[in-house]
Enzyme design. Structure first.
Site, mmCIF file in Angstrom:
data_model
loop_
_atom_site.group_PDB
_atom_site.id
_atom_site.type_symbol
_atom_site.label_atom_id
_atom_site.label_comp_id
_atom_site.label_asym_id
_atom_site.label_seq_id
_atom_site.Cartn_x
_atom_site.Cartn_y
_atom_site.Cartn_z
ATOM 1 N N ARG A 72 4.679 6.633 -0.106
ATOM 2 C CA ARG A 72 4.077 6.867 1.204
ATOM 3 C C ARG A 72 3.853 5.577 1.991
ATOM 4 O O ARG A 72 4.255 5.458 3.144
ATOM 5 C CB ARG A 72 2.710 7.549 1.039
ATOM 6 C CG ARG A 72 2.772 9.023 0.833
ATOM 7 C CD ARG A 72 1.543 9.472 0.066
ATOM 8 N NE ARG A 72 1.735 9.077 -1.321
ATOM 9 C CZ ARG A 72 2.248 9.879 -2.232
ATOM 10 N NH1 ARG A 72 2.523 11.112 -1.948
ATOM 11 N NH2 ARG A 72 2.474 9.439 -3.454
ATOM 12 N N THR A 73 3.201 4.603 1.345
ATOM 13 C CA THR A 73 2.809 3.405 2.098
ATOM 14 C C THR A 73 4.033 2.633 2.570
ATOM 15 O O THR A 73 4.139 2.268 3.742
ATOM 16 C CB THR A 73 1.890 2.520 1.233
ATOM 17 O OG1 THR A 73 0.831 3.329 0.739
ATOM 18 C CG2 THR A 73 1.317 1.365 2.018
ATOM 19 N N LYS A 100 13.308 -13.100 -11.430
ATOM 20 C CA LYS A 100 13.719 -14.358 -12.075
ATOM 21 C C LYS A 100 12.534 -15.291 -12.224
ATOM 22 O O LYS A 100 12.694 -16.477 -12.482
ATOM 23 C CB LYS A 100 14.814 -15.032 -11.234
ATOM 24 C CG LYS A 100 16.050 -14.181 -11.060
ATOM 25 C CD LYS A 100 17.055 -14.885 -10.158
ATOM 26 C CE LYS A 100 18.239 -13.976 -9.842
ATOM 27 N NZ LYS A 100 19.024 -14.495 -8.719
ATOM 28 N N ARG A 122 1.989 -5.442 -0.928
ATOM 29 C CA ARG A 122 1.295 -4.730 -2.007
ATOM 30 C C ARG A 122 1.543 -5.530 -3.289
ATOM 31 O O ARG A 122 2.675 -5.911 -3.597
ATOM 32 C CB ARG A 122 1.846 -3.323 -2.177
ATOM 33 C CG ARG A 122 1.332 -2.692 -3.468
ATOM 34 C CD ARG A 122 1.623 -1.243 -3.565
ATOM 35 N NE ARG A 122 0.835 -0.494 -2.607
ATOM 36 C CZ ARG A 122 0.776 0.842 -2.599
ATOM 37 N NH1 ARG A 122 1.436 1.534 -3.494
ATOM 38 N NH2 ARG A 122 0.046 1.464 -1.701
ATOM 39 N N HIS A 150 -7.294 -1.219 0.044
ATOM 40 C CA HIS A 150 -6.102 -0.603 0.630
ATOM 41 C C HIS A 150 -6.545 -0.117 2.018
ATOM 42 O O HIS A 150 -6.716 1.073 2.257
ATOM 43 C CB HIS A 150 -5.666 0.564 -0.262
ATOM 44 C CG HIS A 150 -4.330 1.148 0.065
ATOM 45 N ND1 HIS A 150 -3.559 0.713 1.110
ATOM 46 C CD2 HIS A 150 -3.628 2.154 -0.526
ATOM 47 C CE1 HIS A 150 -2.438 1.422 1.130
ATOM 48 N NE2 HIS A 150 -2.464 2.302 0.154
#
Ligand code: ASP
Length: 333
Positions: A72-73, A100, A122, A150
């Site tokens: 969703r985000t 890496k 995020r 959030h």
């Protein structure tokens, strides 16, 4: 002894920090939230037109940097930027140089070299958005940092509640379940309290952080407490954040039996919310999730217009400054 001369400016209170990031709900004042929700409402109206794209952010670049999975985000930020005609770049940690071993600092410096206007990040670690803010000149939007914050989730939840119930002030919201591991809960407690709602956290004692009442909410360890609320906000059981071997609840089956939100535990007319992804049959009964009073799909729809509003606001007014991460906010106390 050297003479000390006080300059006039020294007597003035320190200037506010430049307002250019959205990292925590704690960065926002009530009028910022009201402005953002108003802008989202205008964008919602504009999306009713046949041509859904607005030229507003033409020439701007929005980078989505996701170190944790998201449906969703990430999709709504990407679509929000596109609907405002910004150029977008999406980077997921899997398949990027992060695989890496590149550090967040080096990734930030690399992305910063493209001069993005906004970086949406995020990350599983608390404070990661502040770090990116330090190493790039971009506006930073926190799309979830560990169990801390959030903020755009809370804003879209406020938007959904206002659209559905006409107000937030004076409403009673019960937030049920795994509060301990939930950035959604922390952001929502702050946002709802800021806007004048009463918040009760409901769940088993091991999943409710001690002292969380300091954030301006009440706590109940009885599932029956949800009956008194206007809105029941169900949280996901966040097994990926529970330390291996830790027994927060005896078993998921027992959790569901004692804390699952079922039709019998609700009264008619209560609105149901969930940030997704849902564990149907664990924290929420499928009949509740699919009921007419569930606002879960509306939350997703609100996500698009609220994120359009956040991008627009940052690039035109800038709602927020970077704040130090307060321990009580994280629930680490
Ligand atoms: N999607 C929300 C988050 O990223 C809620 C959840 O994952 O339970 O925090």
């Amino acid at each position: 002894m050297a003479e000390i001369r006080v300059m006039r400016e020294d007597l003035l209170p320190p200037k506010e920090p430049p307002r250019r990031h959205l990292i925590s709900i704690g960065d926002l004042r009530r009028e910022d939230v009201e402005r953002l929700l108003g802008t989202a409402r205008n964008f919602e109206r504009s999306l009713e037109r046949e041509l859904k794209k607005l030229p507003t952010l033409r020439g701007k670049t929005v980078v989505n940097l996701f170190y944790e999975s998201s449906t969703r985000t990430s999709s709504s930020f990407e679509l929000a930027a596109k609907r405002l005609s910004a150029d977008t770049m999406s980077i997921k940690s899997a398949g990027s140089a992060v695989d890496k071993g590149e550090s967040l600092k080096d990734t930030s410096l690399t992305l910063g070299a493209y001069d993005p206007d906004v970086i949406v990040i995020r990350h599983p670690q608390i404070g990661a958005p502040q770090l990116v803010a330090r190493y790039t000149g971009a506006h930073i939007v926190n799309a979830g940092d560990g169990k801390h914050q959030h903020p755009t989730q809370a804003l879209l939840d406020l938007y959904t509640i206002t659209e559905e119930l006409g107000r937030i002030e004076g409403l009673h919201v019960a937030i049920v379940g795994d509060v301990l591991h939930s950035r959604v809960a922390r952001s929502n407690i702050q946002a709802l309290a800021l806007m004048g709602a009463r918040v009760t956290l409901v769940g088993p004692p091991p999943l409710i952080p001690r002292g969380i009442e300091a954030m301006g909410c009440e706590v109940s360890y009885e599932i029956d407490a949800i009956k008194a609320a206007d809105v029941v906000y169900v949280l996901r059981m966040q097994r990926e954040r529970m330390a291996e071997g830790a027994n927060f609840v005896p078993s998921l089956r027992e959790y569901t039996a004692r804390w699952g939100v079922t039709p019998e535990r609700l009264r008619p007319g209560q609105k149901i919310m969930h940030p997704g992804p849902m564990n149907r049959g664990v924290e929420i009964d499928p009949m509740v999730a699919d009921a007419a009073d569930a606002l879960i799909e509306q939350q997703v729809r609100s996500g698009l217009v609220v994120r359009m509003a956040v991008l627009y606001d940052l690039l035109t007014h800038g709602p927020a400054g970077v704040q130090a991460v307060a321990l009580h906010e994280i629930g680490a106390a």
